[in-house]
Write an enzyme that holds these catalytic residues in place. Sequence first.
Site, PDB file in Angstrom:
ATOM      1  CG  LEU A 116      -3.739  14.539  -3.490  1.00 44.01           C
ATOM      2  CD1 LEU A 116      -3.944  14.859  -4.967  1.00 44.01           C
ATOM      3  CD2 LEU A 116      -3.262  13.114  -3.308  1.00 44.01           C
ATOM      4  CG  ASP A 117       2.520  15.313   0.351  1.00 44.48           C
ATOM      5  OD1 ASP A 117       1.795  15.416   1.361  1.00 44.48           O
ATOM      6  OD2 ASP A 117       3.419  14.462   0.236  1.00 44.48           O
ATOM      7  NE  ARG A 118       3.103  25.149  -2.137  1.00 42.00           N
ATOM      8  CZ  ARG A 118       3.228  26.262  -1.434  1.00 42.00           C
ATOM      9  NH1 ARG A 118       3.437  26.203  -0.130  1.00 42.00           N
ATOM     10  NH2 ARG A 118       3.151  27.443  -2.016  1.00 42.00           N
TER      11      ARG A 118
ATOM     12  CB  THR B 242       1.267  14.896  -4.667  1.00 40.16           C
ATOM     13  OG1 THR B 242       2.363  14.508  -3.830  1.00 40.16           O
ATOM     14  CG2 THR B 242       0.666  13.665  -5.308  1.00 40.16           C
TER      15      THR B 242
ATOM     16  NE  ARG C 255       7.426  13.942  -0.273  1.00 36.53           N
ATOM     17  CZ  ARG C 255       7.308  15.182   0.186  1.00 36.53           C
ATOM     18  NH1 ARG C 255       6.119  15.665   0.539  1.00 36.53           N
ATOM     19  NH2 ARG C 255       8.384  15.941   0.314  1.00 36.53           N
TER      20      ARG C 255
END
Length: 217
Positions: free
Chosen positions: A56-58, A60, A158
């Site tokens: 997961l993105d930082r 998110t 995104r």
Amino acid sequence: MLLADRILFIDAEAMVLDKPAGLPVDAPRDGALAVENHLDSLRFGFIRRPSAVHRLDRDTSGCLLLARNPKAHARLSAAFEAGEVRKTYLAVLDGVPQDKSGMIDLPLAKVSTREAGWRMVPSPKGKAARTGWTLLAARGGRALVRFAPETGRTHQLRVHAAAGIGHAIVGDPVYGRGGRAMLLHAWQLEVPRPSKPAISAEAPLPPTFADFADAVA
């Protein structure tokens, strides 16, 4: 922060964590703490540390799947690669879509410049990327949408929000206006398993989604 207090699902081969926004999965170059730094506290009697099956993105929040042994990691990774995993995200967009739902089919490619660094962009030469979406609520010029990605490309939701729907995710520092916490949440995760019940988890909405909490109650 104790990630052991944020476990949504656990059995002998897997666990699902409710990852907080701002915590990267892998150790970043800036030396900040990451999920990686907490893995020893998540052994729960096992010899090996668990390992992340996906990313997961930082910025998110929400459901992050970890495998508790190498064989489980291989099986669960294969489920992701085969498109068998059901992932559902919630996001607040900086604007209200004209449509109520849709399917975004925009291949994505990585580009990099010395001035701006790297980012993902729609490109016919990129890798296939498909995201289903549904409008759940709109208020104050913003919209809560549910994303159901069919693929798992880097920054897929995104870019698809900004380029596919036409409204970036609130707080997105790369594809939107930034300026506050990014409102993207990995809400539900379901991973089928052939010999036992599916892994299933739902991460509660973080406080940053308070304006839309009633829309998913």
